[in-house]
Design a protein around this motif. Structure first.
Motif, PDB file in Angstrom:
ATOM      1  N   LEU A   1     -33.872 -11.506   9.692  1.00 27.78           N
ATOM      2  CA  LEU A   1     -32.869 -11.288   9.052  1.00 27.78           C
ATOM      3  C   LEU A   1     -31.514 -12.279   9.508  1.00 27.78           C
ATOM      4  N   PHE A   2     -31.461 -13.088   8.611  1.00 24.39           N
ATOM      5  CA  PHE A   2     -30.346 -14.005   9.324  1.00 24.39           C
ATOM      6  C   PHE A   2     -29.097 -14.026   8.027  1.00 24.39           C
ATOM      7  N   GLU A   3     -28.024 -14.449   8.735  1.00 23.38           N
ATOM      8  CA  GLU A   3     -26.904 -14.572   7.852  1.00 23.38           C
ATOM      9  C   GLU A   3     -26.339 -16.057   7.566  1.00 23.38           C
ATOM     10  N   TYR A   4     -26.185 -16.406   6.338  1.00 30.02           N
ATOM     11  CA  TYR A   4     -25.681 -17.777   6.206  1.00 30.02           C
ATOM     12  C   TYR A   4     -24.527 -17.661   4.955  1.00 30.02           C
ATOM     13  N   LYS A   5     -23.254 -18.524   5.529  1.00 27.25           N
ATOM     14  CA  LYS A   5     -22.402 -18.412   4.467  1.00 27.25           C
ATOM     15  C   LYS A   5     -21.952 -16.974   4.068  1.00 27.25           C
ATOM     16  N   GLY A   6     -22.097 -16.117   4.647  1.00 29.82           N
ATOM     17  CA  GLY A   6     -21.478 -14.727   4.474  1.00 29.82           C
ATOM     18  C   GLY A   6     -22.455 -13.790   3.672  1.00 29.82           C
ATOM     19  N   LYS A   7     -23.636 -14.246   3.665  1.00 32.69           N
ATOM     20  CA  LYS A   7     -24.648 -13.473   2.844  1.00 32.69           C
ATOM     21  C   LYS A   7     -25.929 -13.566   3.847  1.00 32.69           C
ATOM     22  N   GLN A   8     -26.765 -12.419   3.773  1.00 31.59           N
ATOM     23  CA  GLN A   8     -27.950 -12.009   4.598  1.00 31.59           C
ATOM     24  C   GLN A   8     -29.323 -12.465   3.618  1.00 31.59           C
ATOM     25  N   TYR A   9     -30.213 -12.851   4.407  1.00 26.72           N
ATOM     26  CA  TYR A   9     -31.439 -13.185   3.774  1.00 26.72           C
ATOM     27  C   TYR A   9     -32.352 -12.910   4.883  1.00 26.72           C
ATOM     28  N   LYS A  10     -33.858 -12.459   4.273  1.00 27.20           N
ATOM     29  CA  LYS A  10     -34.935 -12.153   4.860  1.00 27.20           C
ATOM     30  C   LYS A  10     -35.784 -13.343   4.799  1.00 27.20           C
ATOM     31  N   ALA A  11     -36.133 -13.695   6.188  1.00 25.52           N
ATOM     32  CA  ALA A  11     -36.899 -14.864   6.387  1.00 25.52           C
ATOM     33  C   ALA A  11     -38.488 -14.819   7.087  1.00 25.52           C
ATOM     34  N   GLU A  12     -39.341 -15.109   6.418  1.00 24.65           N
ATOM     35  CA  GLU A  12     -40.721 -14.949   6.903  1.00 24.65           C
ATOM     36  C   GLU A  12     -41.310 -16.583   6.824  1.00 24.65           C
ATOM     37  N   LYS A  13     -42.146 -16.937   7.688  1.00 19.30           N
ATOM     38  CA  LYS A  13     -42.665 -18.236   7.937  1.00 19.30           C
ATOM     39  C   LYS A  13     -43.201 -18.675   6.499  1.00 19.30           C
ATOM     40  N   ASP A  14     -42.728 -19.880   6.042  1.00 23.16           N
ATOM     41  CA  ASP A  14     -43.191 -20.490   5.078  1.00 23.16           C
ATOM     42  C   ASP A  14     -42.848 -20.064   3.695  1.00 23.16           C
ATOM     43  N   ALA A  15     -41.748 -19.291   4.018  1.00 18.61           N
ATOM     44  CA  ALA A  15     -41.321 -18.680   2.544  1.00 18.61           C
ATOM     45  C   ALA A  15     -40.129 -19.552   1.969  1.00 18.61           C
ATOM     46  N   LEU A  16     -39.891 -19.321   0.730  1.00 16.97           N
ATOM     47  CA  LEU A  16     -38.787 -20.260  -0.121  1.00 16.97           C
ATOM     48  C   LEU A  16     -37.860 -19.350  -0.164  1.00 16.97           C
ATOM     49  N   VAL A  17     -36.535 -19.623   0.215  1.00 16.80           N
ATOM     50  CA  VAL A  17     -35.519 -18.654   0.166  1.00 16.80           C
ATOM     51  C   VAL A  17     -34.207 -19.327  -0.658  1.00 16.80           C
ATOM     52  N   GLN A  18     -33.717 -18.820  -1.703  1.00 23.90           N
ATOM     53  CA  GLN A  18     -32.803 -19.444  -2.226  1.00 23.90           C
ATOM     54  C   GLN A  18     -31.181 -19.108  -1.753  1.00 23.90           C
TER      55      GLN A  18
END
Length: 104
Positions: free
Chosen positions: A4-21
């Motif tokens: 789970l990472f934070e970018y520009k004040g929002k949190q996202y779930k990251a898995e290898k080779d996943a596409l995140v918006q």
């Protein structure tokens, strides 16, 4: 493995080779970015939680493309006052591909 990472004040779930918006990034297509504000890392059986971030952990992403979302119409109206406004808004996003999750 996920993070789970934070970018520009929002949190996202990251898995290898996943596409995140994520919110729009001013970067060229194909550019690689390292995000070091990782809140949580799980590698299957062990979970590392940061306070607030996990030391030494980072998520490597590659910028895919930028696009604009569909239009959202905002209509303001006050009864008996002859007041009405119609405003449109399109949010800009960037798709990023998760390349690697590094644990310290």
């Amino acid at each position: 493995m996920y993070a789970l990472f934070e970018y520009k004040g929002k949190q996202y779930k990251a898995e290898k080779d996943a596409l995140v918006q994520v919110d729009k990034i001013d970067a060229e297509k194909g550019e690689k970015i390292d995000i070091d504000s990782v809140l949580l890392v799980s590698d299957g059986d062990k979970i590392s939680v940061g306070t607030p971030y996990v030391k030494g952990a980072k998520v490597s992403v590659e910028v895919e493309d930028s696009f604009r979302d569909k239009k959202v119409l905002v209509f303001k109206y006050k009864s008996k006052k002859d007041y009405h406004r119609l405003i449109g808004h399109r949010e800009e996003y960037t798709n990023v591909r998760i390349k690697d999750i590094v644990i310290a």
